[in-house]
Design an enzyme around this catalytic site. Structure first.
Site, PDB file in Angstrom:
ATOM      1  N   ASP A 174       0.876  -1.154   0.000  1.00 27.34           N
ATOM      2  CA  ASP A 174       0.000   0.000   0.000  1.00 27.34           C
ATOM      3  C   ASP A 174       0.931   1.226   0.000  1.00 27.34           C
ATOM      4  OD1 ASP A 174      -2.118   1.831   0.707  1.00 27.34           O
ATOM      5  OD2 ASP A 174      -1.493   1.616   2.791  1.00 27.34           O
ATOM      6  N   ASP A 197       0.131   5.208   0.761  1.00 31.04           N
ATOM      7  CA  ASP A 197       0.042   6.213   1.823  1.00 31.04           C
ATOM      8  C   ASP A 197      -0.016   5.526   3.191  1.00 31.04           C
ATOM      9  OD1 ASP A 197      -0.176   9.241   1.899  1.00 31.04           O
ATOM     10  OD2 ASP A 197      -1.647   8.629   3.400  1.00 31.04           O
TER      11      ASP A 197
END
Ligand code: PLP
Ligand code: CA
Length: 304
Positions: free
Chosen positions: A27, A29
């Site tokens: 992932d 952020d």
């Protein structure tokens, strides 16, 4: 049995886990950056994994940029060896869904940023032009006759008129209803937040009485995109690393991947433990297999 998972791991355990995996899904952020700032150590970790021959891919729900902008962002933040083919954003995967899954013939009405529209255009998908007078109402505008999908993403220029038009298009049961993602909100610095696409999607779900098909995490579709673009992707050889239990860990569970929560983002260790201890079986899909404070903890694992 409610006590599986949430295993906090360090040096040698991290090394053994990474040795057992050939695909690392990150992932973005909260895991490798916060907005415009790389998380300390992340550049080194990504470089080391790539150098060790791991397949590294990035799976982001952020639909506001086309992939080439992500390449520039990676570069700007010091991740100089990340290539376009490694980036799976909800904007790119939405374009793939429209083009290859539903094979859309007609236009898409987009609630979203210019970057989302650009990604669709690159895939050859026509979008309804947005050139409204800001004072116009739904009575003043013509609705395009050939809108075959409404796509809702993050839109920092959302207007009531856009919601009204989308609601009108969704009256047609043959008009497909898609959401880039259903993230409820996003953290900003200084304790502020931004409402996410999930909040806009919810508004249109209520207005239309319909449910959107979700492209981004936790839906499996992004993993299908990865599997179709890399050969030999075996879920048991993949590790999904994320910071949000309800998107990233659920995504990993939905796709049959081992999951790792990093504590540099949205979710806290205690929330993961609560899900683990819950008597609701469905809650166990949010439980990470492994937990680290930060992916910078991988550095010690490489050095031993
Ligand atoms: N969408 C938007 C608009 C965001 O600003 C963010 C995070 O900043 C995200 C989605 C979540 O991105 P990721 O999936 O990389 O955590
Ligand atoms: Ca995240």
């Amino acid at each position: 049995f409610g006590f599986k998972g949430c295993q906090k791991i360090r040096g040698p355990q991290i090394r053994n886990l990474l040795a057992a995996k050939d695909f690392i899904l990150f992932d973005c952020d909260g895991v490798i950056w916060h907005g415009e700032k790389a998380i300390t150590g992340a550049v080194k970790v990504v470089k080391a994994l790539i150098q060790r021959g791991k397949n590294v891919v990035f799976v982001t729900n952020n639909s506001t940029r086309p992939r080439e902008n992500y390449v520039l962002k990676f570069c700007r933040l010091g991740f100089t060896d990340v290539m376009l083919e490694q980036i799976f954003s909800s904007s790119y995967c939405s374009a793939l869904y429209l083009r290859d899954v539903i094979k859309i013939c007609g236009q898409v009405f987009v609630i979203g940023c210019d970057g989302l529209r650009r990604e669709l255009q690159e895939a050859g998908i026509p979008c309804v032009e947005e050139a409204d007078d800001p004072n116009a109402t739904i009575y003043d505008c013509a609705l395009a006759p050939d809108v075959k999908a409404v796509l809702v993403g993050h839109d920092d220029k959302l207007t009531f008129l856009k919601l009204a038009k989308a609601s009108c298009y969704l009256r047609d049961p043959d008009c497909v209803f898609l959401a880039t993602d259903t993230d409820p909100w996003h953290p900003l610095s200084g304790g502020r937040i931004l409402p996410g696409s999930g909040s806009l999607t919810a508004a249109l779900e209520v207005a239309s009485g319909r449910k959107a098909t979700v492209i981004g995490k936790p839906s499996r579709f992004m993993f299908e995109c990865i599997s179709s673009q890399f050969s030999g992707v075996d879920p048991s050889q993949c590790l999904m690393i994320g910071d949000r239990l309800e998107t990233d860990m659920l995504f990993g569970s939905n796709c049959g991947l081992d999951t790792m929560l990093t504590l540099t983002g949205v979710s806290q260790f205690e929330e993961a433990q609560e899900y683990r201890n819950s008597e609701q079986t469905a809650d166990h899909s949010f439980v990470p297999d492994y937990v680290v404070d930060t992916i910078a903890d991988f550095i010690a694992a490489f050095e031993e």
